[in-house]
Write an enzyme that holds these catalytic residues in place. Structure first.
Site, PDB file in Angstrom:
ATOM      1  CB  SER A 303      19.941 -14.561  17.528  1.00 55.68           C
ATOM      2  OG  SER A 303      18.624 -14.797  17.073  1.00 55.68           O
ATOM      3  CG  ASP A 304      21.904 -20.363  14.643  1.00 64.64           C
ATOM      4  OD1 ASP A 304      20.844 -20.525  13.985  1.00 64.64           O
ATOM      5  OD2 ASP A 304      22.863 -21.129  14.547  1.00 64.64           O
ATOM      6  CD1 TRP A 305      15.001 -19.956  12.822  1.00 54.00           C
ATOM      7  CD2 TRP A 305      16.808 -18.665  12.545  1.00 54.00           C
ATOM      8  NE1 TRP A 305      14.747 -19.070  11.789  1.00 54.00           N
ATOM      9  CE2 TRP A 305      15.835 -18.273  11.597  1.00 54.00           C
ATOM     10  CE3 TRP A 305      18.000 -17.969  12.565  1.00 54.00           C
ATOM     11  CZ2 TRP A 305      16.046 -17.243  10.674  1.00 54.00           C
ATOM     12  CZ3 TRP A 305      18.218 -16.953  11.646  1.00 54.00           C
ATOM     13  CH2 TRP A 305      17.251 -16.601  10.722  1.00 54.00           C
TER      14      TRP A 305
END
Ligand code: NAG
Ligand code: NAG
Ligand code: NAG
Ligand code: NAG
Ligand code: NAG
Ligand code: NAG
Ligand code: NAG
Ligand code: NAG
Ligand code: NAG
Ligand code: NAG
Ligand code: NAG
Ligand code: NAG
Length: 815
Positions: A303-305
């Site tokens: 995932s992106d952060w």
């Protein structure tokens, strides 16, 4: 077409029935949300709804990863359930993203580091040229070498995983804040750039991460907003939903990611925003359907952060690793728990998640690790990393990390020389009246602009400071300089060789409001060099396409009195350059974000040590209002779902739009000048495959999809000559015009080949462009495959998208 699309969607809607509750009670399961809508023919005729694709396909090691896959499976077999949950969940630690070590198995954990132009959280590392800059070289070899050199630095600092390269944003909108981290709004150019960068990074032994998957085309409202107290369950607005049809998805946005998968990229980072109503990190159509099934992706999705918004729903939809792991803003609050972590253990124990799915997540994570030999003698995480990491500083650590090895390792090697060369090769000469460039040992030089001199606020490039040259943009894609060669420094050093007088004015307000003849002595300088900058950063879209800090006024003020005004832009991307036709603006150079050797690289071009060969990776319009597809920056309603961005322009972005609408532009896609001149002749097309049919033979899926799509079916050859006085490189570009039988909305022409060709003065060479089946196909939404339309294609080769010199035709499949 509308009825065909309805057919398609209704067939997808007949996929196995799954209710929202089955996937994650209490979480915002958009996938299931759109899926459980009752059949509504009005909605079916539109797009903006994401079909459900389950289950998540297992990796099988295709594409040469079979041996590594076996090692990964053996590793997984030794893990406890708690260890398995740790393996898929980020944790606070020394790096921007961390997976805990398992000392029992001699596994030292994983270190994930930003970013696209540098290992950002590090000391003694290089700041390379930005993505948009290296794309401007149109040079496959340079793209590879940059990737390789960056990979060496990530590895030497102990980072197994580099969070680069970027194909999302692709560049749908000229205004998007992160376009500069990626390459070009042209999917073919970006596809080649992805492939070369990934090969370079992974050949150097680090895992590349293609990001942000997918449709991350604006920064505004990329994340949901929560109530004033930031309670995750109390959403004010869900993140923007990027809504597009299936053909646009395949032919524009997915295209370069397919190249990434073809290049065996280790990981994919899913994006923040929603896609067709469903969050990118729990969008089963995007992750299970497009990526793992259609493209045969063998690595893992991270995932992106903070881009994870559910546990079970995300896992079932194809997310394999939650980063940075915790809850709260950007997932940065580990003590608040995690959608993954302990919840994965619970979900397996209560029977909601099959342990086989969890095992596949880890197999996908560990296969590239073994394939790249990261289990053997990989450098330790540089201990200084932990002190520099503001994402998860030591006070947030939940477990102790043992950091060994030399601290503050200098990993730069001789990369400075490489960066200097790459940035000069990337510099685009847009105008050169009366051949004022290259400079001919001028004795009097005036330098103007706040972009010429030293940075005055330090080297952590996270703010748009007024004084100092710009080498990179802001956010996670920036880099921390260890030194900086400014344009002014380099000009002074070079001019000293000629005993020249160099005067400078770095205050834009002063320049813009002063009669500059009162400034300089003793008389009109031979050349006035104006340095302009344009900032852009993550989390914000650009508000205008002008240069910053009154730059347009600075040019007007200088050009009013200086008949040899040479303008250099250090920019995140598109600038409209309203003064481009001013008779005293004799030359314009677009240098973008050049990295640490900025001054040297521009001086090499100004003085002719390097003959410019950069080409625009986008279109410069006559006016900012000429660009279509602006970011969605406001809505007038308060519905939680109401941030919607409709990609109604479909395939018409950048030059595809300007060509389709026949709009005049200032400098077209692919344009750039040289100190030499070039000619093209003798175009010919040779068919490499017999008995071509519209549809490709269905072969077993390999990374990149059906391998038949990647087979060369034509070779177009052309002879390129340097007809000028000096050696230099040019970039012949091949554009394809599809036959009329292609569906409506096919762009007038599309880039499908380019080659950077270096030629001595007077030299001629034959260049070949191999066209793959995919290059001559459109995505058919009904049969869900790439098809070659019947009839005659026009193949045009030229020096830009609007300077086509040689034309031929081919008919792969007769009507
Ligand atoms: C179908 O969708 C349209 C557009 O959103 C909406 O106006 C209509 O009420 C829906 N029809 C049904 C039967 O739900
Ligand atoms: C936010 O927290 C404050 C203090 O606890 C509380 O008074 C307020 O009602 C909360 N606001 C919302 C929207 O929940
Ligand atoms: C499980 O997820 C919820 C949010 O849905 C969170 O509040 C909780 O702390 C998590 N539990 C663990 C053990 O991380
Ligand atoms: C199982 O655990 C998961 C993760 O905590 C939770 O989301 C789900 O609701 C649980 N299901 C059941 C049936 O208890
Ligand atoms: C343990 O890992 C190190 C490097 O991380 C490697 O050099 C060593 O061979 C490994 N030992 C075993 C027993 O696998
Ligand atoms: C820049 O010039 C303006 C106009 O002359 C002046 O007001 C301002 O103080 C100057 N800034 C600096 C940092 O000298
Ligand atoms: C600018 O200064 C020069 C030299 O002093 C003078 O000749 C010229 O008239 C001035 N221009 C304006 C607009 O005042
Ligand atoms: C160009 O510069 C010259 C001085 O070198 C000046 O006389 C002339 O007015 C300028 N032209 C324009 C259009 O500003
Ligand atoms: C600028 O004007 C000067 C003086 O008139 C002339 O010598 C010089 O050639 C001009 N430069 C350009 C680039 O036109
Ligand atoms: C750009 O277009 C806008 C809107 O059509 C217009 O108002 C503006 O004057 C134009 N700017 C230029 C420099 O042509
Ligand atoms: C919001 O309302 C204003 C005023 O009615 C209108 O001009 C604007 O286009 C609307 N914006 C959107 C995104 O609907
Ligand atoms: C295509 O043409 C180039 C230039 O003649 C040649 O080098 C290359 O081998 C050709 N490729 C194929 C597949 O024939």
């Amino acid at each position: 077409m509308a009825s065909a699309k309805s057919l398609l969607l209704s067939s997808l809607l007949l996929a196995p029935a799954v209710s929202a509750q089955a996937y994650d009670s209490g979480s915002r399961n958009e996938d299931a949300f759109s899926y459980v809508q009752p059949l509504n023919t009005t909605i079916l005729g539109q797009y903006g709804h994401s079909p459900a694709v389950f289950p998540s396909p297992n990796a099988n090691g295709a594409g040469g990863w079979e041996a590594a896959l076996a090692k990964a499976k053996a590793f997984v077999a030794q893990l406890t359930l708690e260890e398995k949950s740790d393996m898929v969940t980020g944790a606070p630690g020394p790096c921007v993203g961390n997976i805990y070590p398992i000392p029992r198995l001699n596994f030292s954990g994983l270190c994930l580091q930003d970013g696209p132009l540098s290992i950002r959280v590090a000391d003694y590392a290089s700041v390379f040229e930005a993505g948009v800059t290296v794309a401007s070289t149109w040079d496959k070899d340079i793209l590879y070498k940059r990737g390789y050199a960056m990979g060496q630095e990530f590895k030497a600092k102990g980072a197994q995983i580099a969070l680069t390269p970027v194909a999302g944003p692709l560049g749908r909108s000229a205004y998007s804040g992160r376009n500069w981290e990626g390459f070009s709004p042209d999917p073919y150019l970006t596809g080649v750039a992805m492939e070369e960068s990934i090969k370079g990074l992974q050949d150097a032994g680090v895992q590349a991460t293609a990001k942000h998957f997918i449709a991350n085309e604006q920064e505004t409202m990329r994340n949901p907003t929560f109530n004033e107290n930031g309670t995750l369950t109390d959403v004010t607005f869900e993140a923007l939903s990027a809504n597009m049809d299936d053909r646009t998805m395949h032919e524009l946005y997915l295209w370069p990611f397919a190249n990434a998968v073809k290049a065996n990229v280790a990981s994919m980072m899913c994006a923040y925003q929603r896609i067709n109503g469903s969050y990118a990190c729990q969008n089963s159509k995007a992750l299970n359907g497009l990526l793992k099934e259609e493209l045969g992706f063998q690595g893992y999705v991270m995932s992106d952060w903070g881009g994870t918004h559910s546990g079970v729903a995300s896992i079932e939809a194809g997310l394999d690793m939650n980063m940075p792991g915790g809850l709260g803003n950007y997932g940065m609050v580990p003590e608040a728990g995690s959608y993954f972590g302990g919840n994965v253990t619970i979900a397996v124990n209560n029977g909601t998640v099959d342990v086989a799915r969890l095992d596949d997540m880890i197999v996908r994570i560990m296969t590239p690790y073994y394939h790249l030999g990261q289990d053997v003698d990989f450098p330790t995480v540089d201990p200084s990393t932990a002190d520099l990491n503001t994402f998860s500083n030591r006070s947030t650590w939940l477990r102790e990390w043992t950091l060994t090895g030399e601290a503050s390792r200098d990993v730069r090697g001789d990369h400075g020389a490489l960066i200097r060369k790459h940035a000069s090769e990337a510099t685009i000469l847009l105008k050169n009246e009366k051949n004022v460039l290259p400079l001919k040992a001028p004795k009097s030089i005036a330098v103007f602009g706040n972009d010429a001199g030293e940075d005055t606020q330090g080297f952590l490039n996270q703010a748009n400071f007024e004084y100092g040259t710009l080498t990179a943009g802001g956010g996670s894609g920036t880099g921390r300089l260890t030194y900086l060669v400014t344009p002014l420094d380099a000009i002074k050093a070079r001019a000293a060789q000629d005993g020249a007088l160099v005067q400078q004015w770095l205050n834009n307000t002063l320049i813009a409001t002063t009669n500059v003849t009162s400034l300089w002595i003793p008389k009109l300088p031979e050349v006035c060099l104006v340095f302009l900058k344009t900032w852009a950063e993550e989390a914000a879209d650009r508000e205008h396409l002008s240069v910053d800090w009154n730059g347009d006024d600075v040019v007007e003020s200088v050009a009013k009195y200086c008949n040899n005004t040479v303008v250099v832009t250090h920019s995140s991307g598109i600038n409209t350059l309203p003064w481009a036709d001013h008779p005293n603006v004799t030359a314009i150079l677009a240098a973008h974000f050049p990295g640490q050797e900025s001054g040297n690289s521009i001086v090499d071009v100004l003085y002719g040590d390097v003959n410019p060969s950069g080409r625009l990776p986008y279109t410069i319009a006559l006016n900012g209002t000429d660009y279509n597809a602006p970011p969605t920056t406001a809505i007038n309603t308060t519905g939680v779902e109401d941030w919607q961005s409709w990609f109604d322009e479909k395939l018409e972005i950048d030059y595809r739009y300007f060509d389709a609408q026949n709009i005049s532009v200032r400098y077209e896609f692919g344009f750039g000048l040289s100190y030499s001149s070039f000619e093209l002749a003798d175009v010919a097309a040779e068919c490499l495959a017999e008995g071509l049919t519209t549809a490709a033979e269905a072969q077993p899926i390999m990374p990149g999809g059906n391998p038949a799509l990647w087979e060369s079916i034509y070779n177009v050859t052309i002879s390129v000559s340097n007809t000028g006085e000096v050696a230099g490189a040019t970039v012949p570009q091949l554009y394809v015009t599809f036959p009329d039988s292609a569906p409506e909305g096919t762009p007038p022409k599309q880039l499908r080949g380019f080659e950077k060709v270096f030629l001595e003065a007077g030299e001629t060479r034959t260049v070949g462009f191999e066209l793959m089946r995919r290059d001559l196909s459109y995505w058919d939404v009904v049969s869900q495959q790439w098809l070659i339309p019947t009839g005659e294609f026009t193949i045009s080769v030229g020096f830009s998208s609007r300077d086509l010199k040689a034309v031929t035709t081919i008919t792969p499949v007769s009507a």
